[in-house]
Design an enzyme around this catalytic site. Structure first.
Site, PDB file in Angstrom:
ATOM      1  N   TYR A  19     -38.539  17.347  10.712  1.00  0.00           N
ATOM      2  CA  TYR A  19     -38.293  17.646  12.031  1.00  0.00           C
ATOM      3  C   TYR A  19     -39.500  18.894  12.432  1.00  0.00           C
ATOM      4  CZ  TYR A  19     -35.291  19.269  16.144  1.00  0.00           C
ATOM      5  OH  TYR A  19     -34.865  19.364  17.299  1.00  0.00           O
TER       6      TYR A  19
ATOM      7  N   SER B 104     -39.014  21.594  20.471  1.00  0.00           N
ATOM      8  CA  SER B 104     -38.063  22.503  19.913  1.00  0.00           C
ATOM      9  C   SER B 104     -38.579  24.021  19.652  1.00  0.00           C
ATOM     10  CB  SER B 104     -37.452  21.810  18.709  1.00  0.00           C
ATOM     11  OG  SER B 104     -36.534  22.784  17.992  1.00  0.00           O
TER      12      SER B 104
HETATM   13  P1  NAD Z   1     -28.070  13.810  20.573  1.00  0.00           P
HETATM   14  O1  NAD Z   1     -27.924  13.580  18.961  1.00  0.00           O
HETATM   15  O2  NAD Z   1     -26.927  14.367  21.213  1.00  0.00           O
HETATM   16  O3  NAD Z   1     -29.035  12.814  21.419  1.00  0.00           O
HETATM   17  C1  NAD Z   1     -30.188  12.204  20.720  1.00  0.00           C
HETATM   18  C2  NAD Z   1     -30.124  11.049  21.689  1.00  0.00           C
HETATM   19  O4  NAD Z   1     -31.350  10.295  21.047  1.00  0.00           O
HETATM   20  C3  NAD Z   1     -29.163  10.127  21.908  1.00  0.00           C
HETATM   21  O5  NAD Z   1     -29.107   9.505  22.914  1.00  0.00           O
HETATM   22  C4  NAD Z   1     -29.464   9.132  20.761  1.00  0.00           C
HETATM   23  O6  NAD Z   1     -28.975   7.859  21.031  1.00  0.00           O
HETATM   24  C5  NAD Z   1     -31.087   8.972  20.974  1.00  0.00           C
HETATM   25  N1  NAD Z   1     -31.737   8.365  19.925  1.00  0.00           N
HETATM   26  C6  NAD Z   1     -31.814   8.597  18.635  1.00  0.00           C
HETATM   27  N2  NAD Z   1     -32.281   7.752  17.737  1.00  0.00           N
HETATM   28  C7  NAD Z   1     -32.907   6.924  18.705  1.00  0.00           C
HETATM   29  C8  NAD Z   1     -33.772   5.816  18.668  1.00  0.00           C
HETATM   30  N3  NAD Z   1     -34.361   5.318  17.499  1.00  0.00           N
HETATM   31  N4  NAD Z   1     -34.142   5.047  19.834  1.00  0.00           N
HETATM   32  C9  NAD Z   1     -33.725   5.381  21.120  1.00  0.00           C
HETATM   33  N5  NAD Z   1     -32.636   6.445  21.193  1.00  0.00           N
HETATM   34  C10 NAD Z   1     -32.349   7.144  20.114  1.00  0.00           C
HETATM   35  O7  NAD Z   1     -29.297  14.982  20.129  1.00  0.00           O
HETATM   36  P2  NAD Z   1     -29.808  16.121  21.456  1.00  0.00           P
HETATM   37  O8  NAD Z   1     -29.335  17.732  20.734  1.00  0.00           O
HETATM   38  O9  NAD Z   1     -29.411  15.951  22.822  1.00  0.00           O
HETATM   39  O10 NAD Z   1     -31.364  16.312  20.942  1.00  0.00           O
HETATM   40  C11 NAD Z   1     -32.392  15.618  21.976  1.00  0.00           C
HETATM   41  C12 NAD Z   1     -33.580  16.062  21.850  1.00  0.00           C
HETATM   42  O11 NAD Z   1     -33.437  17.626  21.929  1.00  0.00           O
HETATM   43  C13 NAD Z   1     -34.076  16.027  20.623  1.00  0.00           C
HETATM   44  O12 NAD Z   1     -35.569  15.433  20.574  1.00  0.00           O
HETATM   45  C14 NAD Z   1     -33.998  17.058  19.531  1.00  0.00           C
HETATM   46  O13 NAD Z   1     -34.785  17.292  18.691  1.00  0.00           O
HETATM   47  C15 NAD Z   1     -34.117  18.054  20.678  1.00  0.00           C
HETATM   48  N6  NAD Z   1     -33.843  19.549  20.591  1.00  0.00           N
HETATM   49  C16 NAD Z   1     -32.523  19.803  20.336  1.00  0.00           C
HETATM   50  C17 NAD Z   1     -31.925  20.826  20.329  1.00  0.00           C
HETATM   51  C18 NAD Z   1     -30.565  21.369  20.048  1.00  0.00           C
HETATM   52  O14 NAD Z   1     -30.130  22.565  19.835  1.00  0.00           O
HETATM   53  N7  NAD Z   1     -29.599  20.236  20.377  1.00  0.00           N
HETATM   54  C19 NAD Z   1     -32.894  21.961  20.218  1.00  0.00           C
HETATM   55  C20 NAD Z   1     -34.264  21.791  20.318  1.00  0.00           C
HETATM   56  C21 NAD Z   1     -34.612  20.431  20.568  1.00  0.00           C
END
Ligand code: NAD
Length: 260
Positions: free
Chosen positions: A155, A142
């Site tokens: 985080y 991130s």
């Molecule tokens: P999201 O909530 O849409 O998806 C998260 C996914 O992780 C889902 O499929 C959920 O079921 C799964 N998950 C959560 N806990 C779990 C567990 N214990 N075991 C198995 N699966 C699990 O979130 P997102 O925004 O798509 O985030 C995905 C990644 O991207 C994360 O690592 C997040 O930190 C990172 N990220 C997101 C952003 C953003 O702006 N959305 C920015 C930077 C980084």
């Protein structure tokens, strides 16, 4: 280029992970999906990928906070597809509170999901990749792997940890045909971020769209968020031949957030 390759994406039932899995499937890769969700919706996504892209798609419901479930998921993907060529560590959660008010169980959950899970899946997938003499590991860190923000102690600590772990895995695997890189997205409008925007909208009494604009502008010089498809395209590039010597790197895709 990806036809016949086996790609495992953790946390791919939603958001960025789903975008990444679909991007690899569009290139002809067989994919293993993972994550939580309504079983019917997950099955629809899995079958949808098979039908749309003509590839094989499997699903593992492994909870990535449980090391033995990660080991079983890696083993099942290797059995189903003969190998894991590309491992994308993407599953992640967020919790927002000041350090002195941060619930200890939330700290533990964020570190387990966002950091320790990356260690365990690398640990379990690397022997197979080393046997193959080829592999790609892509860790979704991130902008918060590079800079901090108030309220996000667990985080930010976890994501900085992922950037560091990425470097160590890259160094240890450099002579095995394996690369390991991190992607550092800025805002991507997924359920993980939408819940933070909703909290802002509630707190300020502003409509969701106005709160979203404010949310993005607060951190990013560029006033738009990144799409899951754009992150997927970067992951596909990092798995490709042209990226053969890119390893231990952290790629920002953040609308200028960390350029400041
Ligand atoms: P999201 O909530 O849409 O998806 C998260 C996914 O992780 C889902 O499929 C959920 O079921 C799964 N998950 C959560 N806990 C779990 C567990 N214990 N075991 C198995 N699966 C699990 O979130 P997102 O925004 O798509 O985030 C995905 C990644 O991207 C994360 O690592 C997040 O930190 C990172 N990220 C997101 C952003 C953003 O702006 N959305 C920015 C930077 C980084």
């Amino acid at each position: 280029m990806m036809r016949g390759k086996s790609v495992l994406v953790t946390g791919s039932t939603s958001g960025i992970g789903l975008g990444i899995a679909r991007a690899f499937a569009a290139q002809g890769a067989n994919v293993t999906l993972n994550g939580f969700g309504d079983p019917h919706a997950v099955e629809e996504q899995r079958r949808g990928i098979e039908e749309e892209f003509g590839v094989a798609a499997a699903y593992s419901g492994a909870d990535v906070t449980k090391p033995d479930e990660i080991a079983a998921m890696i083993g099942a993907a290797e059995d189903a597809f003969g190998a894991i060529d590309v491992l994308v560590n993407n599953a992640g959660i967020q919790f927002v509170a000041k350090v002195e008010e941060f619930p200890v169980e939330k700290w533990d959950a964020v570190i387990a999901t966002n950091l320790s899970a990356v260690f365990h899946s690398c640990r379990c997938a690397l022997p197979g990749m080393k046997r193959l003499g080829w592999g790609r590991i892509i860790n979704i860190a991130s902008a918060h792997g590079l800079v901090g923000s108030a309220g996000k102690a667990a985080y930010v600590a976890a994501k900085h940890g992922v950037v560091g772990l990425t470097k160590v895995v890259a160094i240890e695997t450099a002579d095995h045909g394996i690369t390991c890189n991190a992607i550092c997205p800025g805002w991507v409008m997924t359920p993980l971020v939408a819940q933070q925007v909703e909290a802002r909208a509630r707190a300020t009494g502003k409509p969701f769209d106005a709160a979203k604009r404010e949310f993005v502008a607060e951190k990013q010089p560029m006033a738009r968020s990144t799409s899951p498809e754009e992150v997927g395209a970067l992951a596909v590039f990092l798995a490709g031949d042209a990226a053969g010597t890119i390893t231990g790197a952290s790629y920002s895709i953040d609308g200028g957030w960390t350029a400041q």
